[in-house]
Design a protein around this motif. Structure first.
Motif, short mmCIF file in Angstrom:
data_model
loop_
_atom_site.label_atom_id
_atom_site.label_comp_id
_atom_site.label_asym_id
_atom_site.label_seq_id
_atom_site.Cartn_x
_atom_site.Cartn_y
_atom_site.Cartn_z
N ASN A 83 -3.49 -64.91 -51.87
CA ASN A 83 -3.63 -65.81 -50.72
C ASN A 83 -4.91 -65.58 -49.91
N GLN A 84 -5.65 -64.49 -50.24
CA GLN A 84 -6.92 -64.23 -49.56
C GLN A 84 -8.12 -64.72 -50.38
N ILE A 85 -7.88 -65.07 -51.63
CA ILE A 85 -8.98 -65.50 -52.49
C ILE A 85 -9.60 -66.80 -51.99
N ILE A 86 -8.79 -67.65 -51.38
CA ILE A 86 -9.33 -68.92 -50.89
C ILE A 86 -10.40 -68.66 -49.81
N TYR A 122 -8.82 -65.49 -61.84
CA TYR A 122 -8.48 -65.12 -60.47
C TYR A 122 -8.75 -66.28 -59.50
N PHE A 123 -9.87 -66.95 -59.71
CA PHE A 123 -10.24 -68.07 -58.84
C PHE A 123 -9.37 -69.30 -59.07
N CYS A 124 -8.67 -69.35 -60.20
CA CYS A 124 -7.88 -70.54 -60.54
C CYS A 124 -6.39 -70.23 -60.64
N LYS A 125 -5.92 -69.28 -59.86
CA LYS A 125 -4.52 -68.85 -59.96
C LYS A 125 -3.54 -69.93 -59.55
#
Length: 271
Positions: A83-86, A122-125
């Motif tokens: 939830n922090q990747i965005i 990771y960017f497209c989870k």
């Protein structure tokens, strides 16, 4: 508390080494930062801290250290909560816009593209991350087109194509169509023949025989047609000839893959 103390010291060491212009110490401190991220020493506000440091280095023209610091995003994105990747994606988007004003922009933005490609899973989870990523890819493509940077445009094309499978699974045809449409609009403004040839290859790569391709084609072809209306036809204009040929080829490509469900659709797009 331990994590916060460790991370504060690392950021302080990087900032101090930059202030005293000791690049060797900067590299050592950044290596420790990467190691800390790898061991999951990550605070809730970590994306903001890293972005702020990148922005500070950019404003101070410390491009060599910035280049090395950008590599820290790899262990961060691999160990941070999903939830922090965005926030990381949004920060990279802002950073790419800031970098677009730098004379070495192509090199730095290329590093961001490489980061995305090497960490795609990771960017497209989830679809929320994919929507944010589509905006980042779209904006990088715009920078490449505006700067007539064919090498950077080819890199972002590769990145875009690699995301298609993820976008297809999430049914994000609107996001894909938006990227294609906006890129074509800027290409027609620049009237660069090389870009239109590469753009055609991109469309051929994306439009296949499946429902997702139909959705993309259904959304994007009318927008491409609308953009072409503003091109003044001239038989001696190589760009216009290439653009018209591309559009005709894409229609035929769609017919080949049975993407159009009615004859009226084909006639409407061919007029």
């Amino acid at each position: 508390a331990k994590t916060d103390r460790v991370m504060r010291k690392l950021y302080f060491l990087i900032t101090l080494s930059v202030q005293i212009a000791d690049e060797k110490k900067s590299y050592l401190a950044i290596d420790l930062l990467k190691l800390a991220f790898g061991e999951k020493f990550i605070r809730i506000e970590e994306p903001l801290h890293l972005f702020s440091l990148c922005n500070d280095l950019l404003s101070k023209k410390k491009t060599v250290v910035l280049s090395y610091l950008l590599d820290s995003y790899k262990p961060l994105v691999r160990n941070i909560n999903t939830n922090q990747i965005i926030e990381i994606i949004n920060n990279l988007n802002t950073l790419s816009n800031l970098l677009s004003r730098d004379k070495e922009k192509s090199y730095f933005i290329s590093k961001i593209i490489t980061l995305i490609i090497n960490n795609m899973e990771y960017f497209c989870k989830d679809d929320i991350l994919q929507i944010a990523l589509s905006l980042l890819i779209k904006n990088i493509g715009i920078v490449a087109i505006k700067e007539n940077d064919m090498a950077l445009y080819c890199e972002v094309n590769v990145c875009f194509i690699k995301t298609i499978n993820y976008f297809s699974d999430s049914k994000l045809s609107n996001e894909v169509a938006e990227i294609i449409s906006v890129w074509f609009y800027y290409i027609t403004k620049k009237k660069n023949k090389e870009f239109i040839i590469s753009f055609k290859s991109l469309l051929f790569e994306i439009i296949k025989e499946d429902e997702f391709s139909y959705e993309v084609a259904y959304r994007v072809l009318p927008k491409i047609k609308s953009s072409m209306i503003f091109l003044e036809y001239n038989v001696n204009d190589e760009f216009v000839k290439e653009a018209c040929g591309m559009y005709s080829d894409i229609i035929n490509h769609g017919v080949k893959y049975n993407l159009f469900k009615t004859i009226d659709e084909i006639i409407g797009l061919s007029k």
